[in-house]
Motif scaffolding. Structure first.
Motif, short mmCIF file in Angstrom:
data_model
loop_
_atom_site.label_atom_id
_atom_site.label_comp_id
_atom_site.label_asym_id
_atom_site.label_seq_id
_atom_site.Cartn_x
_atom_site.Cartn_y
_atom_site.Cartn_z
N SER A 248 0.82 -1.21 0.00
CA SER A 248 0.00 0.00 0.00
C SER A 248 0.86 1.26 0.00
O SER A 248 0.48 2.26 -0.58
N TRP A 249 2.02 1.22 0.61
CA TRP A 249 2.83 2.43 0.79
C TRP A 249 3.70 2.71 -0.42
O TRP A 249 4.19 3.80 -0.60
N GLN A 250 3.92 1.71 -1.24
CA GLN A 250 4.67 1.89 -2.48
C GLN A 250 4.11 0.89 -3.46
O GLN A 250 4.20 -0.31 -3.23
N SER A 251 3.51 1.38 -4.55
CA SER A 251 2.76 0.51 -5.44
C SER A 251 3.55 -0.71 -5.89
O SER A 251 4.72 -0.59 -6.24
N GLY A 252 2.89 -1.84 -5.91
CA GLY A 252 3.50 -3.04 -6.45
C GLY A 252 3.04 -4.28 -5.72
O GLY A 252 2.69 -4.23 -4.53
#
Lengths: 242, 341
Positions: A148-152
């Motif tokens: 959630s904090w860094q897309s992927g």
């Protein structure tokens, strides 16, 4: 006017054919032209089937480990007869989750009488798909495999504990992902086998546990050099059950 | 006869599609094409409506206290005035200023550090952040699935009453896509409806000379990343884009914000360190403590007082009241029903 009804009728037939065709595709029906192969993933430690939350002694570590979570994406499953491409699984992405027994056994629909002796697939989600927006099915972010904090997507998730692990409650967490250069963690697996109605692929998890990642690098949860190091070991743990 | 039949068939096909009203995404001719990309997310009135309900509903947070709108208020162009750093659940304070939300269809990365690369996925971050909503997607979905009001709203939007992660995220993205700001005085001048005053024109020249390379018209941002010369705040130690790419060249780079609606979106900068426009202009005018290597900021602007007044006068033409007070973007009164069911 009769000309018009005729056209409407033809349109109706065309639409019906289209609808029936779509249903066939959606339900992955095995018909006269298709057959299926059962693809099963079976994780093990020390050649013993892995059961979650059970303890396994690893001699190299001189310690026991317990696995509480194992989830991973397998994508673009393609079958070959020596070098020749034969067929690709219609469903592109599969999430395997040891907690969800059903997910570990999947039916793959292939053209009838397809002959093949080796398979290639990716561990993880390729970058083209990563760049798309929200997706459903096995790729739905609700399955807890999306950062959630860094897309992927997390391509491979392994969590558990070992006494020698200095983390809080001795917990180790490997959330291996990342798809943008220089930290692309997608891996390719290539396996040969004798064709049967089912293909059982073992994951020998023992080799993933080394002194280094239990006592120092026990928390890998972002795209990084360490994640790539872990991901690089993954292909070798997959092997076909003889 | 043949022409008539063809027309009739076209009309029938047209009717088949009319069930759900498709919204055309419209924008001024002097805007570039939007960059939003998503597999199969055609805008519809019902999906936008669902997204709007979700945006304003605190059901998204762990204790049902905080909604997206708590930090992204329509009257602040969807930013949060008076809070330098974002304010979440249990009075938690985050590490960055809540950015304004508009013209998101023209952006392909989100957050001050560009950590999110698709608008669909953006909502996941605040929902699960421990200092924002502290909730999990799985739990939000089970709350929504237990709520008759939302089961109906999801059905209206997707012809499936089950709230899935995909449908939840796409609906919120759809509402956010409709937050389009294109009716400032600047826009009215572009379309020939109004004219700049003499001072605004003078300000436009200062702007073009010193600001437009990063805050490029008509979006008033390139939406790239830059180090604008702000010294590191040692209480936060936020290195911006570097945290994502781990490339030393990205140290202290943050996403360039749009200057549209700037009167509504104070305080300014990624950490909200400046509360007035005056302080912002003075920063670029003096660049005290700056160590940036951006070529446009190699020297302070050294503007005269007149230059500064002209510049500010132009910047104020970027405020879009129509957008800020658009009733279609406000709290949906229908949401009151959600808590009754």
């Amino acid at each position: 006017m009769s000309n018009f009804s005729g056209k409407l009728f033809i349109a109706f037939v065309l639409v019906s054919i289209n609808v029936i065709g779509q249903n066939l595709q959606n339900d992955l029906l095995v018909d006269d032209f298709h057959s299926s192969i059962e693809l099963k993933f079976r994780p093990e430690i020390n050649r013993t089937p892995l059961v979650l939350n059970q303890s396994y002694y690893i001699p190299e570590l001189k310690d026991s480990i317990t696995i509480r979570k194992l989830k991973f994406y397998v994508s673009n499953i393609s079958f070959y007869q020596s070098e020749e491409f034969i067929a690709q699984a219609e469903q592109r992405y599969f999430l395997f989750d040891l907690e969800d027994k059903k997910s570990m056994d999947r039916s793959i629909v292939l053209p009838n009488n397809a002959e093949f002796d080796n398979v290639k697939f990716n561990i993880g989600v390729d970058s083209t798909t990563q760049m798309k927006g929200a997706q459903g099915g096995d790729l739905d972010p609700m399955h807890g495999m999306y950062w959630s904090w860094q897309s992927g997507y997390v391509n491979f998730k392994l969590e558990g504990s070992a006494k020698s692990c200095p983390g809080r409650n001795h917990v180790f967490q490997f959330h291996i992902g990342g798809f943008q250069a220089p930290y692309n963690s997608l891996q390719n697996v290539h396996l040969s086998f004798d064709q049967k109605d089912e293909l059982i692929i073992m994951l020998s998890l023992d080799t993933l546990f080394t002194q280094a990642n239990i006592t120092q690098d026990y928390k890998v949860m972002s795209p990084s050099e360490r994640a790539i190091g872990f991901a690089d070991q993954l292909p070798q743990i997959f092997n076909v059950k003889p | 006869m043949k022409v008539k039949i063809t027309l009739l068939i076209c009309a029938l096909i047209g009717l088949a599609f009319k069930g759900s009203e498709f919204i055309n995404f419209s924008y001024p001719s002097y805007f570039p094409a939007p960059v939003y990309k998503s597999a199969d997310n055609t805008l519809s009135a019902e999906k936008i409506e669902l997204g709007r309900l979700l945006f304003y509903d605190p059901i998204l947070s762990k204790d049902n206290s905080v909604s997206c709108a708590s930090c992204h208020s329509p009257y602040n162009a969807f930013a949060h005035t008076d809070h330098d750093l974002s304010h979440g659940i249990d009075d938690s304070i985050g590490t960055r200023n809540a950015p304004a939300l508009f013209n998101l269809a023209w952006q392909n990365s989100f957050m001050w550090d560009g950590a999110i690369h698709n608008l669909d996925m953006q909502a996941l971050a605040p929902v699960s952040h421990s200092k924002e909503m502290a909730e999990t997607l799985e739990n939000v979905l089970s709350k929504l699935n237990a709520n008759q009001f939302y089961r109906e709203a999801f059905y209206n939007a997707w012809k499936d009453s089950l709230a899935t992660g995909e449908h939840f995220l796409k609906a919120i993205a759809q509402f956010q896509l409709t937050l389009v700001s294109t009716d400032s005085k600047y826009d009215k001048v572009q379309t020939g409806k109004e004219a700049f005053s003499f001072q605004e024109k003078e300000g436009l020249e200062v702007f073009n000379q010193h600001c437009n390379s990063c805050h490029q018209a008509p979006l008033f941002s390139t939406y790239e990343f830059a180090n604008n010369g702000l010294p590191l705040d040692s209480t936060l130690n936020d290195f911006g884009r570097y945290g994502i790419t781990q490339n030393p060249e990205d140290s202290l780079k943050f996403k360039i914000p749009s200057l549209r609606n700037l009167s509504y979106t104070y305080p300014y900068m990624h950490d909200g360190r400046f509360s007035t426009l005056h302080e912002v202009v003075n920063h670029y005018n003096t660049l005290i403590g700056s160590e940036t290597s951006e070529e446009h900021l190699s020297e302070p602007l050294n503007l005269t007082s007149k230059n500064k007044a002209d510049l500010v006068s132009f910047l104020l033409t970027l405020n879009d009241e129509t957008f800020v007070f658009n009733p279609e973007n406000k709290y949906p009164s229908k949401l009151l029903e959600a808590n009754k069911k």
